[in-house]
Design an enzyme around this catalytic site. Sequence first.
Site, short mmCIF file in Angstrom:
data_model
loop_
_atom_site.label_atom_id
_atom_site.label_comp_id
_atom_site.label_asym_id
_atom_site.label_seq_id
_atom_site.Cartn_x
_atom_site.Cartn_y
_atom_site.Cartn_z
N LYS A 149 39.38 51.38 -142.51
CA LYS A 149 38.67 52.35 -143.35
C LYS A 149 39.53 53.62 -143.45
CE LYS A 149 33.82 53.65 -143.79
NZ LYS A 149 32.62 53.94 -142.98
C1 E4P Z 1 29.61 53.97 -144.39
O1 E4P Z 1 30.64 53.40 -144.61
C2 E4P Z 1 29.47 55.45 -144.43
O2 E4P Z 1 30.29 56.03 -143.49
C3 E4P Z 1 28.03 55.78 -144.20
O3 E4P Z 1 27.24 54.94 -145.04
C4 E4P Z 1 27.68 57.23 -144.39
O4 E4P Z 1 26.28 57.35 -144.32
P1 E4P Z 1 25.53 58.74 -144.10
O5 E4P Z 1 25.66 59.56 -145.33
O6 E4P Z 1 24.10 58.33 -143.83
O7 E4P Z 1 26.17 59.40 -142.91
#
Ligand code: E4P
Length: 217
Positions: free
Chosen positions: A87
């Site tokens: 990522k």
């Molecule tokens: C996933 O890949 C993201 O990091 C995550 O969905 C972020 O979610 P949030 O806005 O609830 O922190």
Amino acid sequence: MKFFIDTADLAQIKEAQDLGVLDGVTTNPSLMAKVGIQGKEAVMKHYVDICNISTGDVSAEVISTDYEGIIREGEELAKLHKQIVVKVPMIKDGIRAIKYFSSKGIRTNCTLVFSAGQALLAAKAGATYVSPFIGRLDDVSVDGLNLIEEIRVIYDNYGFRTQILAASVRHPMHIIECAKIGADVATCPLSAITALLKHPLTDNGLAQFLVDAKKFA
Ligand code: E4P
């Protein structure tokens, strides 16, 4: 549509996996901190533990923000397990790194995407997944689902193979709307996935069937 669970909590990942509908897992540094994982060794072991529970792709996020650092970290993460997807944040060096990873066959998830232009760049660099954060857009009064629609149109126009991974999903209606638009994946908290199960007419209907079943048992 694929369902990923958005957590680093092993018990929740197992619960979703046992439900039989889980296609993968996404994590981020905040989610890792939330479950108390500290130190590089513990972090790396935790990713392997997640891969041993889930049978699908597991997104593991780099911490570096410079090109060389992202490459070093990403290659290390990718070697951990065949299910790992690296990522990478949507920044200039991140896009360069995604291009490099793509040329080496290392799969990537371009994260922190908040505009169609960013999603277009991620696809051109060869990202496996792009993560538009719909809930965080909604939080600042911008329609997150509209972004998913825009990206869908753009990717379909040019046949980009990057998968749209709707992230920052907050509730079951986000999942349903993403499915209607044609997002490839939704990464969700366990509560949003299990909320899809619920309908009061199902509960009432089942209660009545069980009452009636006793009449002929
Ligand atoms: C996933 O890949 C993201 O990091 C995550 O969905 C972020 O979610 P949030 O806005 O609830 O922190």
